[in-house]
Design a protein around this motif. Structure first.
Motif, PDB file in Angstrom:
ATOM      1  N   LEU A 160     -37.834   7.017   4.213  1.00 44.94           N
ATOM      2  CA  LEU A 160     -39.213   7.385   3.377  1.00 44.94           C
ATOM      3  C   LEU A 160     -39.873   6.009   3.269  1.00 44.94           C
ATOM      4  O   LEU A 160     -41.056   5.920   3.265  1.00 44.94           O
ATOM      5  CB  LEU A 160     -38.815   7.837   1.914  1.00 44.94           C
ATOM      6  N   SER A 161     -39.117   4.891   3.292  1.00 44.86           N
ATOM      7  CA  SER A 161     -39.822   3.566   3.325  1.00 44.86           C
ATOM      8  C   SER A 161     -38.617   2.568   3.535  1.00 44.86           C
ATOM      9  O   SER A 161     -37.309   3.223   3.876  1.00 44.86           O
ATOM     10  CB  SER A 161     -40.513   3.033   1.726  1.00 44.86           C
ATOM     11  N   CYS A 162     -38.996   1.515   4.181  1.00 45.41           N
ATOM     12  CA  CYS A 162     -37.989   0.448   4.690  1.00 45.41           C
ATOM     13  C   CYS A 162     -38.478  -1.031   4.536  1.00 45.41           C
ATOM     14  O   CYS A 162     -39.271  -1.507   5.182  1.00 45.41           O
ATOM     15  CB  CYS A 162     -37.596   0.885   6.157  1.00 45.41           C
ATOM     16  N   GLU A 163     -37.907  -1.621   3.383  1.00 42.32           N
ATOM     17  CA  GLU A 163     -38.174  -2.996   3.250  1.00 42.32           C
ATOM     18  C   GLU A 163     -37.727  -3.930   4.640  1.00 42.32           C
ATOM     19  O   GLU A 163     -38.534  -4.594   4.583  1.00 42.32           O
ATOM     20  CB  GLU A 163     -37.010  -3.469   2.034  1.00 42.32           C
ATOM     21  N   ASP A 164     -36.578  -3.378   5.157  1.00 42.27           N
ATOM     22  CA  ASP A 164     -36.145  -4.431   6.498  1.00 42.27           C
ATOM     23  C   ASP A 164     -37.321  -4.288   7.432  1.00 42.27           C
ATOM     24  O   ASP A 164     -37.486  -5.128   8.082  1.00 42.27           O
ATOM     25  CB  ASP A 164     -35.115  -3.777   6.889  1.00 42.27           C
ATOM     26  N   ASP A 165     -38.010  -3.112   7.940  1.00 45.07           N
ATOM     27  CA  ASP A 165     -38.791  -2.938   8.977  1.00 45.07           C
ATOM     28  C   ASP A 165     -39.851  -1.713   8.547  1.00 45.07           C
ATOM     29  O   ASP A 165     -39.543  -0.495   8.694  1.00 45.07           O
ATOM     30  CB  ASP A 165     -38.260  -2.610  10.183  1.00 45.07           C
ATOM     31  N   PRO A 166     -40.802  -2.054   8.013  1.00 41.32           N
ATOM     32  CA  PRO A 166     -41.829  -0.906   7.558  1.00 41.32           C
ATOM     33  C   PRO A 166     -42.229  -0.131   8.651  1.00 41.32           C
ATOM     34  O   PRO A 166     -42.754   1.099   8.167  1.00 41.32           O
ATOM     35  CB  PRO A 166     -43.065  -1.864   6.933  1.00 41.32           C
ATOM     36  N   ARG A 167     -42.246  -0.539   9.880  1.00 38.08           N
ATOM     37  CA  ARG A 167     -42.781   0.531  11.207  1.00 38.08           C
ATOM     38  C   ARG A 167     -41.714   1.691  10.993  1.00 38.08           C
ATOM     39  O   ARG A 167     -41.840   2.810  11.605  1.00 38.08           O
ATOM     40  CB  ARG A 167     -42.323  -0.419  12.472  1.00 38.08           C
ATOM     41  N   ALA A 168     -40.331   1.621  10.428  1.00 36.31           N
ATOM     42  CA  ALA A 168     -39.463   2.660  10.464  1.00 36.31           C
ATOM     43  C   ALA A 168     -39.675   4.012   9.527  1.00 36.31           C
ATOM     44  O   ALA A 168     -39.477   4.972   9.595  1.00 36.31           O
ATOM     45  CB  ALA A 168     -38.072   2.068  10.150  1.00 36.31           C
TER      46      ALA A 168
END
Length: 64
Positions: free
Chosen positions: A11-19
């Motif tokens: 849904l969202s990813c702080e580590d890699d927003p492209r994911a």
């Protein structure tokens, strides 16, 4: 709670927003601990995105 090989939508990813918006599979064999900051390892996202670390609230099971 997730298990190894569960397919999830990111849904969202702080580590890699492209994911965000992509699907992948949980890699972890055990629940995440302090080493990963309580984040799950998600892989198999795409050829251009390496495995990422995501918090539980950033993931949703796809049912597959």
């Amino acid at each position: 709670m997730f298990q190894a090989n569960d397919e999830v939508q990111i849904l969202s990813c702080e580590d890699d927003p492209r994911a965000a918006g992509k699907t992948g599979r949980i890699i972890d064999q055990v629940p995440p601990g302090p080493l990963t900051g309580g984040r799950w390892t998600v892989g198999g996202i795409s050829l251009l995105i390496a495995p990422v670390l995501c918090h539980s609230h950033e993931l949703s099971k796809t049912g597959r």
